[in-house]
Design an enzyme around this catalytic site. Structure first.
Site, short mmCIF file in Angstrom:
data_model
loop_
_atom_site.label_atom_id
_atom_site.label_comp_id
_atom_site.label_asym_id
_atom_site.label_seq_id
_atom_site.Cartn_x
_atom_site.Cartn_y
_atom_site.Cartn_z
N GLU A 99 0.85 -1.20 0.00
CA GLU A 99 0.00 0.00 0.00
C GLU A 99 0.88 1.25 0.00
O GLU A 99 1.92 1.29 0.66
CB GLU A 99 -0.88 -0.03 1.25
N LYS A 144 -9.55 2.51 -2.04
CA LYS A 144 -9.79 1.93 -0.72
C LYS A 144 -11.15 2.36 -0.18
O LYS A 144 -11.44 3.55 -0.05
CB LYS A 144 -8.67 2.35 0.23
N CYS A 149 -5.66 -3.10 2.66
CA CYS A 149 -5.44 -3.09 4.11
C CYS A 149 -6.73 -3.18 4.94
O CYS A 149 -7.27 -4.26 5.12
CB CYS A 149 -4.61 -1.86 4.49
#
Length: 264
Positions: A37, A106, A138
């Site tokens: 990321e 995200k 994540c």
């Protein structure tokens, strides 16, 4: 196909990060490489202006990844800040055959990220070398709904760039793979980042997980470039259920057209 990760101590200099990516591709033959990321720029930013400055480097970073994709005949999934108008997203770029196939933004942001980033609005899957891949980032791992929806969209495998320091995410990743009977490729970074009164420590320990949640690659806390051969059976199951997706379909939302008339 060989799916894998390139893990390193991400720096604030794009050129240094690209050097680490190329080093990983030189040392490990991968058909698809997942990177961490925010691997263009690092994770912590003083303010929105500094984040926007990093996002302006994204087009150059993508051009370099496209060139590496061509040179090493591989697909690359990489985390980066992506600017669209006044909004900046924590995104993952999907590159293959020397071109960018698109971005995943995200969906679920931490409290720290909400101060700078705009949350994504659309769950996505991508076709990479004939395989339908669900991409996430994540904290998305903590929401099983993201992965179940991608499974319903046809995902055969999950790829997840991450930045984390605690051990919990590793446990969550194994469960996401197991409950959807699909392999998961998780790429973390290493090292420490500091910004004013904040320090973030990243544990590494990236890996490829089987559809049973088993780690297929070794753990490491430093630089790591490694992969695993993965296959995708037509019917996905586990030790107690031959066809898990048939059970998943039992929980598809029921849409009501009119009173007393429910159809799936």
């Amino acid at each position: 196909m060989r799916w894998g990760i390139i893990q390193w101590d991400v720096q604030r200099r794009m050129e240094e990060n690209l050097h680490q990516v190329e080093h990983g591709l030189q040392t490990t033959a991968l058909d698809v490489a997942v990177l961490p990321e925010m691997c263009l720029s690092g994770y912590l930013f003083q303010d929105a202006a500094h984040l926007a400055q990093a996002a302006r480097e994204a087009p150059l970073f993508l051009e370099a990844l496209e060139a590496l994709s061509r040179q090493y005949d591989c697909a690359i999934i990489a985390g980066l800040p992506r600017q669209e108008g006044k909004r900046v997203y924590n995104s993952a770029a999907v590159v293959d055959a020397a071109r960018c196939l698109g971005f995943y933004d995200k969906l679920h942001l931490s409290d720290l990220e909400k101060k700078l980033f705009t949350p994504g609005e659309k769950n996505r899957v991508f076709t990479i070398r004939g395989v339908t891949v669900g991409v996430s980032i994540c904290f998305d791992l903590w929401f099983p709904e993201v992965y179940r929806e991608q499974t319903r969209m046809g995902a055969q495998l999950f790829c997840c760039p991450v930045n984390f320091g605690g051990p919990q995410t590793l446990s969550v990743a194994a469960v996401r793979a197991m409950e959807n009977a699909a392999p998961l490729v998780l790429c973390n970074r290493t090292g420490t980042e500091r910004m004013e009164n904040i320090q973030a420590d990243f544990r590494g320990e990236s890996g490829v997980f089987s559809s049973f949640g088993q780690r297929l690659t070794p753990k490491a806390t430093g630089f790591l470039a490694v992969g695993a051969e993965l296959s995708f059976p037509a019917v996905r199951g586990n030790v107690i259920c031959r066809d898990l997706l048939a059970e998943v379909r039992r929980h598809e939302p029921i849409h009501t057209n009119k009173v007393g008339d429910k159809t799936t």
